[in-house]
Design an enzyme around this catalytic site. Sequence first.
Site, PDB file in Angstrom:
ATOM      1  CG  HIS A 195      58.793  56.314  58.084  1.00  0.00           C
ATOM      2  ND1 HIS A 195      59.530  56.638  56.968  1.00  0.00           N
ATOM      3  CD2 HIS A 195      59.013  57.328  58.969  1.00  0.00           C
ATOM      4  CE1 HIS A 195      60.172  57.783  57.175  1.00  0.00           C
ATOM      5  NE2 HIS A 195      59.876  58.224  58.381  1.00  0.00           N
ATOM      6  CE1 TYR A 233      62.589  56.401  64.773  1.00  0.00           C
ATOM      7  CE2 TYR A 233      63.937  54.841  63.576  1.00  0.00           C
ATOM      8  CZ  TYR A 233      63.375  56.094  63.692  1.00  0.00           C
ATOM      9  OH  TYR A 233      63.607  57.021  62.713  1.00  0.00           O
TER      10      TYR A 233
HETATM   11  C1  HEM Z   1      63.143  62.686  67.026  1.00  0.00           C
HETATM   12  C2  HEM Z   1      63.081  62.413  65.738  1.00  0.00           C
HETATM   13  C3  HEM Z   1      62.355  61.210  65.180  1.00  0.00           C
HETATM   14  C4  HEM Z   1      61.306  60.481  65.696  1.00  0.00           C
HETATM   15  C5  HEM Z   1      60.591  60.695  67.012  1.00  0.00           C
HETATM   16  C6  HEM Z   1      60.996  59.440  64.742  1.00  0.00           C
HETATM   17  C7  HEM Z   1      60.021  58.491  64.908  1.00  0.00           C
HETATM   18  C8  HEM Z   1      59.866  57.355  64.152  1.00  0.00           C
HETATM   19  C9  HEM Z   1      59.073  56.194  64.504  1.00  0.00           C
HETATM   20  C10 HEM Z   1      58.219  56.079  65.763  1.00  0.00           C
HETATM   21  C11 HEM Z   1      59.218  55.271  63.526  1.00  0.00           C
HETATM   22  C12 HEM Z   1      58.604  53.868  63.483  1.00  0.00           C
HETATM   23  C13 HEM Z   1      59.596  52.901  64.139  1.00  0.00           C
HETATM   24  C14 HEM Z   1      59.131  51.468  64.231  1.00  0.00           C
HETATM   25  O1  HEM Z   1      58.011  51.184  64.697  1.00  0.00           O
HETATM   26  O2  HEM Z   1      59.930  50.559  63.850  1.00  0.00           O
HETATM   27  C15 HEM Z   1      60.088  55.850  62.533  1.00  0.00           C
HETATM   28  C16 HEM Z   1      60.467  55.256  61.368  1.00  0.00           C
HETATM   29  C17 HEM Z   1      61.408  55.775  60.510  1.00  0.00           C
HETATM   30  N1  HEM Z   1      62.130  56.957  60.639  1.00  0.00           N
HETATM   31 FE1  HEM Z   1      61.999  58.236  62.125  1.00  0.00          FE
HETATM   32  N2  HEM Z   1      61.849  59.544  63.662  1.00  0.00           N
HETATM   33  C18 HEM Z   1      62.695  60.614  63.897  1.00  0.00           C
HETATM   34  C19 HEM Z   1      63.703  61.065  63.089  1.00  0.00           C
HETATM   35  C20 HEM Z   1      64.091  60.491  61.922  1.00  0.00           C
HETATM   36  C21 HEM Z   1      65.197  60.926  61.115  1.00  0.00           C
HETATM   37  C22 HEM Z   1      66.162  62.089  61.424  1.00  0.00           C
HETATM   38  C23 HEM Z   1      65.251  60.109  60.056  1.00  0.00           C
HETATM   39  C24 HEM Z   1      66.300  60.258  58.985  1.00  0.00           C
HETATM   40  C25 HEM Z   1      66.514  59.494  57.969  1.00  0.00           C
HETATM   41  C26 HEM Z   1      64.180  59.110  60.190  1.00  0.00           C
HETATM   42  C27 HEM Z   1      63.889  58.072  59.332  1.00  0.00           C
HETATM   43  C28 HEM Z   1      62.989  57.069  59.576  1.00  0.00           C
HETATM   44  C29 HEM Z   1      62.794  55.942  58.685  1.00  0.00           C
HETATM   45  C30 HEM Z   1      63.535  55.685  57.381  1.00  0.00           C
HETATM   46  C31 HEM Z   1      61.799  55.138  59.273  1.00  0.00           C
HETATM   47  C32 HEM Z   1      61.183  53.878  58.706  1.00  0.00           C
HETATM   48  C33 HEM Z   1      61.886  52.677  59.246  1.00  0.00           C
HETATM   49  C34 HEM Z   1      61.171  51.433  58.781  1.00  0.00           C
HETATM   50  O3  HEM Z   1      60.832  51.322  57.586  1.00  0.00           O
HETATM   51  O4  HEM Z   1      60.999  50.586  59.636  1.00  0.00           O
HETATM   52  N3  HEM Z   1      63.503  59.396  61.344  1.00  0.00           N
HETATM   53  N4  HEM Z   1      60.474  57.125  62.934  1.00  0.00           N
END
Ligand code: HEM
Length: 365
Positions: free
Chosen positions: A73, A341
């Site tokens: 993201h 995260y």
């Molecule tokens: C094992 C599963 C998942 C992994 C490894 C993963 C990994 C990541 C990572 C690395 C980030 C960036 C975090 C940061 O630097 O602040 C992120 C952002 C995000 N993820 Fe996931 N994610 C997973 C599952 C999910 C699920 C199930 C959702 C359901 C809604 C989701 C929604 C989001 C959202 C909305 C963001 C953006 C947050 C922002 O704008 O800061 N993720 N994810």
Amino acid sequence: MSAVNASTPYSLTALLRPSAMAKLGLIALVVLAIAAGFAGVAGWLSPGRLNQTRLVDEFESVNGRHAGFRRNHAKGVCVFGWFDGNGVGERLSHAVVFRQGRVPVIGRFALAGGLPMMPDGPNAVRSLALQFTLPNGEAWRTGVNDIPVFPVRDAQGFYDNLAALSPDPATGKPDPAKLQAFLAAHPESARAIGQIKNTPFSSGFANASYNSLNAFRLVNAAGVATPVRWALQAVDAFEPEPADAPAAKNYLFDALADRLSRSPAQWHLLLTVGQPGDRTDDATIAWPAGRETIDAGTLTLDRIEAEGPGNCRDINFDPLVLPSGIGPSDDPLLSARSAAYSVSAARRLGESKTPSAVQPGQKGN
Ligand code: HEM
């Protein structure tokens, strides 16, 4: 002050006695066992095992390393507003956010994927991350996506999916055979991806509805626990993505800035109540239609700002930052997300920053 000499228990002679050596050996064993425990938890004893570091490394191997940006993201923009709780949610949870009243919110709209400069596209998953700041000092952070189910059910599935998408060095593109093998090994993902493809995307960020996908556990004042999933349902009418997406690189983000410059945009916070038998541990499976849904209040966003020091850029929207009254479910994705995260945030927060692609007010960039 007494001097240490041959007659004190700390003298070399005393420490070399067989009984003292046995005690020292025992202490060394205990210290070793504790160290091994820490090393095990950190994954040092099993370098091949999947952990949060390997997960985030895999994002970097698929997308490249983009210093200062989220590893997933990555392309996003900050928004500001408030949430008006209507008190109806108190039936399910004693969290302060569900009382009648207004709390400030800082949020972030983004596109899924690890490329911070990618062009907006018709099929990119859109997300909204929110932090509610509660008057009692607590915070509630949640990230929601505009898809009906999540494509994988656990961290291993997520990693395998990423690995299957990594570019083939020969072609620079993902290898279709690897993707096929992933889908064959993960039938739950094949099903979920089919459902995602059959659900039309909206034309923009403001008329999209966003889902928690993961289940959570609400606890009310009487101590009664209820499984829920939540959604932010747009007040703006749904319009499907046009067949020909505009060519401008940031057309989705530009439209969002235009929309917010005219008037605030709103979403209802809907809590869907799970029934016995509804899976709380598998985000690839939707709950049956017709489940009771409670409208707990309205989110209003009225201001947009490029990512910058101290705003949403520097927040880790960890899904386990929860106020009292909202708890995690048994969904294994929640702890995997929280751990990944934190690695992504620790890396990006320590890196030098370049301006984000989205600079509201400067169109066509
Ligand atoms: C094992 C599963 C998942 C992994 C490894 C993963 C990994 C990541 C990572 C690395 C980030 C960036 C975090 C940061 O630097 O602040 C992120 C952002 C995000 N993820 Fe996931 N994610 C997973 C599952 C999910 C699920 C199930 C959702 C359901 C809604 C989701 C929604 C989001 C959202 C909305 C963001 C953006 C947050 C922002 O704008 O800061 N993720 N994810």
